[in-house]
Design an enzyme around this catalytic site. Structure first.
Site, PDB file in Angstrom:
ATOM      1  N   GLY A 130       3.413   1.809  -1.848  1.00 26.65           N
ATOM      2  CA  GLY A 130       4.006   1.796  -3.258  1.00 26.65           C
ATOM      3  C   GLY A 130       3.267   2.657  -4.299  1.00 26.65           C
ATOM      4  O   GLY A 130       2.247   3.118  -3.903  1.00 26.65           O
ATOM      5  N   GLN A 131       3.859   2.898  -5.463  1.00 25.42           N
ATOM      6  CA  GLN A 131       3.274   3.952  -6.346  1.00 25.42           C
ATOM      7  C   GLN A 131       1.736   3.438  -6.799  1.00 25.42           C
ATOM      8  O   GLN A 131       0.828   4.214  -6.902  1.00 25.42           O
ATOM      9  CB  GLN A 131       3.824   3.569  -7.762  1.00 25.42           C
ATOM     10  CG  GLN A 131       3.388   4.557  -9.051  1.00 25.42           C
ATOM     11  CD  GLN A 131       4.148   4.398 -10.174  1.00 25.42           C
ATOM     12  OE1 GLN A 131       4.726   3.352 -10.444  1.00 25.42           O
ATOM     13  NE2 GLN A 131       4.007   5.112 -11.199  1.00 25.42           N
ATOM     14  N   GLY A 160       0.618  -1.300   0.028  1.00 24.87           N
ATOM     15  CA  GLY A 160      -0.117   0.129   0.122  1.00 24.87           C
ATOM     16  C   GLY A 160       0.833   1.243  -0.022  1.00 24.87           C
ATOM     17  O   GLY A 160       0.295   2.313  -0.348  1.00 24.87           O
ATOM     18  N   TYR A 180      12.352 -10.159 -11.906  1.00 24.94           N
ATOM     19  CA  TYR A 180      10.937  -9.712 -11.600  1.00 24.94           C
ATOM     20  C   TYR A 180      10.130 -10.460 -12.436  1.00 24.94           C
ATOM     21  O   TYR A 180       9.161 -10.753 -12.064  1.00 24.94           O
ATOM     22  CB  TYR A 180      10.847  -8.178 -12.107  1.00 24.94           C
ATOM     23  CG  TYR A 180       9.811  -7.525 -12.094  1.00 24.94           C
ATOM     24  CD1 TYR A 180       8.961  -7.144 -10.929  1.00 24.94           C
ATOM     25  CD2 TYR A 180       9.423  -6.549 -13.260  1.00 24.94           C
ATOM     26  CE1 TYR A 180       7.736  -6.604 -11.220  1.00 24.94           C
ATOM     27  CE2 TYR A 180       8.344  -6.051 -13.408  1.00 24.94           C
ATOM     28  CZ  TYR A 180       7.292  -6.003 -12.149  1.00 24.94           C
ATOM     29  OH  TYR A 180       6.209  -5.309 -12.529  1.00 24.94           O
TER      30      TYR A 180
HETATM   31  C1  AKB Z   1       9.007  -1.933 -14.334  1.00 26.24           C
HETATM   32  O1  AKB Z   1       9.446  -1.055 -15.128  1.00 26.24           O
HETATM   33  O2  AKB Z   1       9.505  -2.739 -13.772  1.00 26.24           O
HETATM   34  C2  AKB Z   1       7.364  -1.721 -14.285  1.00 26.24           C
HETATM   35  C3  AKB Z   1       6.715  -2.769 -15.101  1.00 26.24           C
HETATM   36  C4  AKB Z   1       6.686  -2.742 -16.538  1.00 26.24           C
HETATM   37  O3  AKB Z   1       6.198  -3.720 -14.528  1.00 26.24           O
HETATM   38  N1  AKB Z   1       6.874  -0.371 -14.597  1.00 26.24           N
END
Ligand code: AKB
Length: 314
Positions: free
Chosen positions: A10-11, A8, A138
């Site tokens: 975060g952006q 919560g 990620y």
């Molecule tokens: C990032 O740049 O890591 C994020 C995304 C594209 O998920 N904004």
């Protein structure tokens, strides 16, 4: 309706909280950060670590939500600086949330996925169901989170839905993503009259104004189950290049000096993502439509930039 929001601070989360409140929801937040000094009335903030299964479980049990919006994650650029922690937060955190949801009778988990699930070389526009071979931690953890959620839906009776966000832009502090250059261009043009962009001017990516993204999550959450043929949806709005953003900024801040000096690490991440994504499944199954194009988004950001500069300090 009772909701729990992870990430919560975060952006996305910091804007989703007031939006959910406006829609009449009761909101509990779970975040590693301490509660900000200003919070919408009635919001309860639980400070805790998403990698701690016990802490997650007791936060969910205490909140008793019907729906969890699971946003807590480390983004692409920051993720490569500490891939081990990114694995624990993004994938371990998602597992903890799904388990806590299952054992506490939560009806639905909403998941923030991303275009970072895609890897290089896919035919464009990239369709909803394609081979997912990301090259960042990620992206890897987001793919695994999608699959884990689908498992909980098919085997554990939990309703799991998610959107693959493009780069999200608004006048809120971005959290270590590759697409952060878009916002900094507006902010630094206003406060310093110049910005050195860390990707090439020709770099083009799917992007979206955050308000559209928040609405997408809520609309998907409320869509009738019988219309949905899948758990995870591509959603897109616009695909401007970094140079297009620079033109939009110069139009609003005459004389702003925007230069391009690519940072190899972040350029490499960006180059592994598609320029164009197909979101026809979202458009036909739950009537997704974006409202902000580059011009409207730029006007909205410019209105809020002075307050953000105030918050950041000059
Ligand atoms: C990032 O740049 O890591 C994020 C995304 C594209 O998920 N904004």
């Amino acid at each position: 309706m009772k909701t729990l929001v992870t990430g919560g601070a975060g952006q996305v989360g910091s804007q989703l909280i007031p939006y959910l409140c406006e829609l009449g929801n009761e909101v509990v937040v779970f975040d590693l950060a301490a509660a900000p000094t200003t919070l919408p009335e009635g919001v309860r903030w639980v400070q805790g670590d998403i990698t701690d299964a016990q802490a997650v479980s007791s936060a969910v049990a205490g909140a008793g939500p019907e729906v969890i919006f699971h946003l807590a994650a480390i983004l692409s650029a920051k993720g490569e600086q500490d891939p081990h922690r990114t694995y624990r937060v993004n994938l371990g955190g998602t597992y903890n949330i799904l388990e806590a949801a299952r054992t506490n009778g939560v009806r639905q988990v909403m998941y923030a996925s991303t275009i970072a699930v895609f890897g290089p070389g896919l035919p464009e526009p990239v369709q909803n169901e394609v081979s997912l071979r990301p090259t960042t931690m990620y992206g890897v953890t987001k793919v695994a989170g999608e699959l884990l959620g689908e498992y909980y839906q098919s085997r554990r009776g939990l309703e799991f839905r998610g959107v693959r966000f493009p780069g999200l832009v608004n006048a809120g502090v971005p959290g270590g993503g590759t697409t952060d250059y878009a916002l900094w261009m507006y902010v630094d043009a206003v406060r310093h009259g110049r910005y050195e962009c860390f990707v090439e001017a020709s770099s083009r990516l799917p992007m979206m104004y955050l308000d559209d993204g928040l609405r997408a999550m809520v609309e998907l959450s409320q869509a009738p189950r019988e219309r949905l043929k899948r758990c995870i949806y591509n959603i897109v709005a616009i695909s401007p290049s970094a140079g297009d953003f620079a033109d939009a900024v110069r139009k609003r801040v005459p004389g702003a000096e925007i230069t391009f000096v690519p940072d190899p690490a972040r350029q490499k991440i960006l180059d592994s993502w598609p320029h164009e994504v197909d979101d026809s499944a979202a458009r036909s199954e739950w009537d997704w439509r974006h409202e902000y194009d580059l011009e409207r988004m730029s006007d909205a950001i410019m209105e809020r930039v002075p307050a953000l500069i105030e918050q950041l300090g000059r």
